[in-house]
Design a protein around this motif. Structure first.
Motif, PDB file in Angstrom:
ATOM      1  N   GLU A  40       0.827  -1.204   0.000  1.00 54.82           N
ATOM      2  CA  GLU A  40       0.000   0.000   0.000  1.00 54.82           C
ATOM      3  C   GLU A  40       0.867   1.263   0.000  1.00 54.82           C
ATOM      4  O   GLU A  40       0.567   2.228  -0.692  1.00 54.82           O
ATOM      5  CB  GLU A  40      -0.938   0.007   1.218  1.00 54.82           C
ATOM      6  N   GLU A  41       1.938   1.230   0.779  1.00 53.70           N
ATOM      7  CA  GLU A  41       2.856   2.369   0.826  1.00 53.70           C
ATOM      8  C   GLU A  41       3.511   2.583  -0.537  1.00 53.70           C
ATOM      9  O   GLU A  41       3.627   3.715  -1.011  1.00 53.70           O
ATOM     10  CB  GLU A  41       3.911   2.103   1.901  1.00 53.70           C
ATOM     11  N   LEU A  42       3.931   1.505  -1.172  1.00 55.14           N
ATOM     12  CA  LEU A  42       4.531   1.609  -2.501  1.00 55.14           C
ATOM     13  C   LEU A  42       3.534   2.151  -3.522  1.00 55.14           C
ATOM     14  O   LEU A  42       3.889   2.976  -4.362  1.00 55.14           O
ATOM     15  CB  LEU A  42       5.062   0.250  -2.961  1.00 55.14           C
ATOM     16  N   GLN A  43       2.284   1.720  -3.441  1.00 58.94           N
ATOM     17  CA  GLN A  43       1.260   2.232  -4.352  1.00 58.94           C
ATOM     18  C   GLN A  43       1.096   3.738  -4.176  1.00 58.94           C
ATOM     19  O   GLN A  43       0.967   4.481  -5.152  1.00 58.94           O
ATOM     20  CB  GLN A  43      -0.078   1.515  -4.119  1.00 58.94           C
ATOM     21  N   LYS A  44       1.134   4.187  -2.941  1.00 53.67           N
ATOM     22  CA  LYS A  44       1.006   5.614  -2.657  1.00 53.67           C
ATOM     23  C   LYS A  44       2.210   6.376  -3.226  1.00 53.67           C
ATOM     24  O   LYS A  44       2.052   7.414  -3.876  1.00 53.67           O
ATOM     25  CB  LYS A  44       0.903   5.828  -1.144  1.00 53.67           C
ATOM     26  N   ILE A  45       3.403   5.852  -3.009  1.00 54.44           N
ATOM     27  CA  ILE A  45       4.629   6.491  -3.517  1.00 54.44           C
ATOM     28  C   ILE A  45       4.581   6.572  -5.043  1.00 54.44           C
ATOM     29  O   ILE A  45       4.883   7.617  -5.626  1.00 54.44           O
ATOM     30  CB  ILE A  45       5.875   5.721  -3.037  1.00 54.44           C
ATOM     31  N   ILE A  46       4.191   5.477  -5.681  1.00 52.95           N
ATOM     32  CA  ILE A  46       4.108   5.446  -7.143  1.00 52.95           C
ATOM     33  C   ILE A  46       3.104   6.477  -7.636  1.00 52.95           C
ATOM     34  O   ILE A  46       3.335   7.162  -8.634  1.00 52.95           O
ATOM     35  CB  ILE A  46       3.777   4.011  -7.621  1.00 52.95           C
ATOM     36  N   GLY A  47       2.006   6.617  -6.913  1.00 54.15           N
ATOM     37  CA  GLY A  47       1.016   7.641  -7.255  1.00 54.15           C
ATOM     38  C   GLY A  47       1.592   9.046  -7.127  1.00 54.15           C
ATOM     39  O   GLY A  47       1.379   9.897  -7.999  1.00 54.15           O
ATOM     40  N   GLU A  76       0.626  -5.453 -10.457  1.00 52.90           N
ATOM     41  CA  GLU A  76       0.483  -6.164  -9.185  1.00 52.90           C
ATOM     42  C   GLU A  76       1.691  -7.056  -8.919  1.00 52.90           C
ATOM     43  O   GLU A  76       2.237  -7.083  -7.814  1.00 52.90           O
ATOM     44  CB  GLU A  76      -0.798  -7.005  -9.229  1.00 52.90           C
ATOM     45  N   GLU A  77       2.135  -7.776  -9.927  1.00 52.60           N
ATOM     46  CA  GLU A  77       3.293  -8.656  -9.778  1.00 52.60           C
ATOM     47  C   GLU A  77       4.566  -7.851  -9.531  1.00 52.60           C
ATOM     48  O   GLU A  77       5.433  -8.263  -8.745  1.00 52.60           O
ATOM     49  CB  GLU A  77       3.444  -9.540 -11.015  1.00 52.60           C
ATOM     50  N   ILE A  78       4.678  -6.714 -10.170  1.00 56.81           N
ATOM     51  CA  ILE A  78       5.853  -5.854  -9.944  1.00 56.81           C
ATOM     52  C   ILE A  78       5.839  -5.321  -8.521  1.00 56.81           C
ATOM     53  O   ILE A  78       6.866  -5.330  -7.834  1.00 56.81           O
ATOM     54  CB  ILE A  78       5.905  -4.715 -10.986  1.00 56.81           C
ATOM     55  N   LEU A  79       4.683  -4.869  -8.058  1.00 61.66           N
ATOM     56  CA  LEU A  79       4.577  -4.398  -6.669  1.00 61.66           C
ATOM     57  C   LEU A  79       4.958  -5.502  -5.688  1.00 61.66           C
ATOM     58  O   LEU A  79       5.684  -5.256  -4.719  1.00 61.66           O
ATOM     59  CB  LEU A  79       3.156  -3.911  -6.374  1.00 61.66           C
ATOM     60  N   LEU A  82       8.671  -5.819  -5.587  1.00 63.19           N
ATOM     61  CA  LEU A  82       9.298  -4.717  -4.850  1.00 63.19           C
ATOM     62  C   LEU A  82       9.152  -4.900  -3.338  1.00 63.19           C
ATOM     63  O   LEU A  82      10.062  -4.568  -2.580  1.00 63.19           O
ATOM     64  CB  LEU A  82       8.699  -3.378  -5.281  1.00 63.19           C
ATOM     65  N   VAL A  83       8.013  -5.427  -2.919  1.00 61.29           N
ATOM     66  CA  VAL A  83       7.805  -5.687  -1.489  1.00 61.29           C
ATOM     67  C   VAL A  83       8.720  -6.827  -1.033  1.00 61.29           C
ATOM     68  O   VAL A  83       9.366  -6.729   0.012  1.00 61.29           O
ATOM     69  CB  VAL A  83       6.325  -6.023  -1.193  1.00 61.29           C
ATOM     70  N   GLN A  84       8.794  -7.866  -1.831  1.00 59.83           N
ATOM     71  CA  GLN A  84       9.606  -9.026  -1.464  1.00 59.83           C
ATOM     72  C   GLN A  84      11.101  -8.730  -1.547  1.00 59.83           C
ATOM     73  O   GLN A  84      11.888  -9.229  -0.741  1.00 59.83           O
ATOM     74  CB  GLN A  84       9.266 -10.202  -2.369  1.00 59.83           C
ATOM     75  N   TYR A  85      11.493  -7.913  -2.518  1.00 65.41           N
ATOM     76  CA  TYR A  85      12.908  -7.593  -2.737  1.00 65.41           C
ATOM     77  C   TYR A  85      13.085  -6.066  -2.772  1.00 65.41           C
ATOM     78  O   TYR A  85      13.241  -5.479  -3.841  1.00 65.41           O
ATOM     79  CB  TYR A  85      13.392  -8.192  -4.061  1.00 65.41           C
TER      80      TYR A  85
END
Length: 113
Positions: A40-47, A76-79, A82-85
């Motif tokens: 969710e944090e990454l989605q916000k940053i990307i936005g 979704e798979e890219i996110l 990024l979360v995993q790595y």
């Protein structure tokens, strides 16, 4: 408050930190390899950045080359990757309010501080 997503081992990230320290402004340092951002944090940053998730990926990292290069991945798979790595996340990232920049080149940081 300004947030600075930092990897101390990265020279551009260290340069960005120096730049912020010299502004005298308050900011929070987030060592994202230790405190991995959530999806969710990454989605916000990307936005805030106004980019596609793939644009946040460091494609020269060995992990990307070994596990993901050449594959057709959804956002979704890219996110999830990024979360995993988190090492795959481009750096440094600076957020000020609802705006963000990737500090490459470091001078980009001046656009939002």
């Amino acid at each position: 408050m300004i947030k600075f997503y930092h990897n101390p081992r990265c020279s551009k990230s260290r340069q960005g930190l120096d730049l912020l320290e010299n502004t005298g402004k308050d900011f929070e340092v987030i060592k994202y390899l230790e405190e991995s951002p959530s999806k969710e944090e990454l989605q916000k940053i990307i936005g805030y950045l106004g980019i596609a998730p793939e644009a946040l990926v460091r494609k020269n990292e060995a992990i990307w080359k070994e596990k993901f290069r050449g594959k057709s991945l959804s956002d979704e798979e890219i996110l999830n990757a990024l979360v995993q790595y988190p090492k795959l996340i481009e750096r440094p990232i600076v957020i000020n309010g609802n705006k963000a920049v990737i500090g490459r080149p470091v001078e980009n940081i001046n656009k939002i501080i």
